[in-house]
Enzyme design. Structure first.
Site, PDB file in Angstrom:
ATOM      1  N   ALA A 157       0.731   2.125 -11.252  1.00 19.34           N
ATOM      2  CA  ALA A 157      -0.647   2.715 -10.918  1.00 19.34           C
ATOM      3  C   ALA A 157      -0.836   3.137  -9.507  1.00 19.34           C
ATOM      4  O   ALA A 157      -1.469   4.208  -9.216  1.00 19.34           O
ATOM      5  CB  ALA A 157      -1.727   1.426 -11.006  1.00 19.34           C
ATOM      6  N   TYR A 158       0.094   2.507  -8.550  1.00 17.98           N
ATOM      7  CA  TYR A 158       0.226   2.761  -7.316  1.00 17.98           C
ATOM      8  C   TYR A 158       0.687   4.329  -7.111  1.00 17.98           C
ATOM      9  O   TYR A 158       0.258   5.086  -6.592  1.00 17.98           O
ATOM     10  CB  TYR A 158       0.767   1.846  -6.428  1.00 17.98           C
ATOM     11  CG  TYR A 158       1.068   1.987  -4.961  1.00 17.98           C
ATOM     12  CD1 TYR A 158      -0.073   1.563  -4.114  1.00 17.98           C
ATOM     13  CD2 TYR A 158       2.022   2.476  -4.221  1.00 17.98           C
ATOM     14  CE1 TYR A 158      -0.265   1.734  -2.747  1.00 17.98           C
ATOM     15  CE2 TYR A 158       2.056   2.822  -3.032  1.00 17.98           C
ATOM     16  CZ  TYR A 158       1.122   2.370  -2.022  1.00 17.98           C
ATOM     17  OH  TYR A 158       1.053   2.356  -0.847  1.00 17.98           O
ATOM     18  N   SER A 159       1.775   4.533  -7.885  1.00 16.61           N
ATOM     19  CA  SER A 159       2.535   5.703  -7.968  1.00 16.61           C
ATOM     20  C   SER A 159       1.681   6.886  -8.417  1.00 16.61           C
ATOM     21  O   SER A 159       1.575   7.894  -7.749  1.00 16.61           O
ATOM     22  CB  SER A 159       3.672   5.704  -8.781  1.00 16.61           C
ATOM     23  OG  SER A 159       4.582   4.815  -8.073  1.00 16.61           O
TER      24      SER A 159
END
Ligand code: NAP
Length: 306
Positions: A157-159
């Site tokens: 999700a962060y990427s």
């Protein structure tokens, strides 16, 4: 080094971590500030320190993922400080669980996108419109090295969010380039803050990160601050739509420094250049198997009888 006298700088995620450090450095450089995050008590403490450096400071609390909060923060900021010259889109959350993408839950995925990507968009759109009306302004989005390539950290999700923010930076940079508003991003490598402290310090990952970073160390907040202030300042007047990596060479190394180079072991008796670098302790087995070199090249193959 930088002069922000007469400028008003809005910093999101200013209550602790990198955003707090940005606030002190912009205050030192003469800026007036609009500081936002969710924790009012922490923001007030940061604001007091900035005021002691001579800055006029507005504290406006809100959640970046809630559109009405963003409008309220910007409205209060403009009302009290008159205008916004610089936006530092810094608020963000990560996910330390290290879950693989095939296990990742939708709720966390959506939450991280809401804060790290949608929240940054709300601030960029609203501050951008204000800046376009004045014909000048500078926006710096805080992305990440995880925005520009896959990695082994299990943080889909962060990427995805940071990759989106990176592309948003180039798109806004182009869209607003001929109307006086510059949009750039800074992509830090690993820096010890509240976001990363449990992982880097408590789990000891700082040594591992250092081992896979060409400069052999994690970064410092002031090194990110310098890049942010440069892009925010008029010194960067012909720069828009770029991402500035502050990562000790990680991206330039394309991952080839993830393990200690094996030729360091083969050539241990004749090192090319002395190094203070200590190889990682827990090396994979295949590396240990090859430590003595390649059979047939560095020593005779066992079956040759030599
Ligand atoms: P941090 O120490 O966890 O600080 C995060 C900041 O964002 C805090 O001020 C927090 O304040 C605020 N925030 C979080 N969720 C928010 C929300 N929903 N609404 C408003 N504010 C919110 O993290 P950091 O390390 O300083 O990270 C700052 C930025 O750098 C992030 O975008 C991060 O992804 C990026 N970054 C960090 C690193 C690193 O190694 N540290 C590396 C690459 C990129 P409240 O809790 O008070 O709201």
């Amino acid at each position: 080094m930088f002069d922000f006298n007469g400028k008003v700088v809005l910093i999101t995620g200013a209550s602790y971590g990198l955003g707090e450090q940005f606030a002190y450095s912009f205050a030192d450089a003469g800026a007036d500030l609009i500081l936002t995050a969710r924790s009012e008590d922490l923001l007030q403490t940061v604001a007091e320190q900035c005021r002691s450096k001579g800055a006029r400071v507005t504290v406006a609390c809100g959640d970046v993922s809630v559109e009405s909060d963003v409008l309220k923060v910007i409205g209060q900021g403009i009302e009290e400080r008159g205008r916004i010259d610089v936006l530092i889109n810094n608020a963000g959350i990560a996910d330390p669980r290290g879950l693989g993408a095939e296990q990742y839950d939708s709720e966390t995925f959506n939450q991280i996108l809401a804060v790290d990507l949608a929240g940054a968009f709300y601030f960029a759109r609203e501050c951008g419109r204000h800046m376009l009306e004045h014909g000048s302004g500078s926006i710096v989005n805080i992305c990440s090295i995880l925005a520009s390539g896959g990695n082994e950290n299990g943080i889909i999700a962060y990427s995805a969010a940071k990759g989106g923010l990176l592309n948003m930076t180039t798109q806004l940079g182009v869209e607003w380039a001929d109307r006086g508003v510059r949009v750039n991003s800074v992509s830090p490598g690993f820096i010890v803050t509240e976001m990363t402290r449990p992982m880097l310090e408590a789990l000891g990952m700082d040594r591992w990160i250092a081992s896979r970073t060409p400069m052999r160390r994690v970064g410092e907040a002031r090194e990110v601050t310098n890049a942010v202030m440069f892009l925010a300042s008029d010194l960067a007047s012909y720069i828009t739509g770029v991402d500035l990596l502050v990562d000790g060479g990680t991206n330039a190394g394309s991952g080839t420094f993830q393990i200690p180079p094996i030729h360091h072991a083969w050539n241990a008796d004749a090192p090319m250049v002395p190094t203070k670098y200590e190889p990682v302790q827990s090396r994979p087995d295949w590396y240990q198997a090859l430590e003595a070199g390649i059979p047939g090249i560095h020593y005779p193959p066992p079956e040759s009888g030599e």
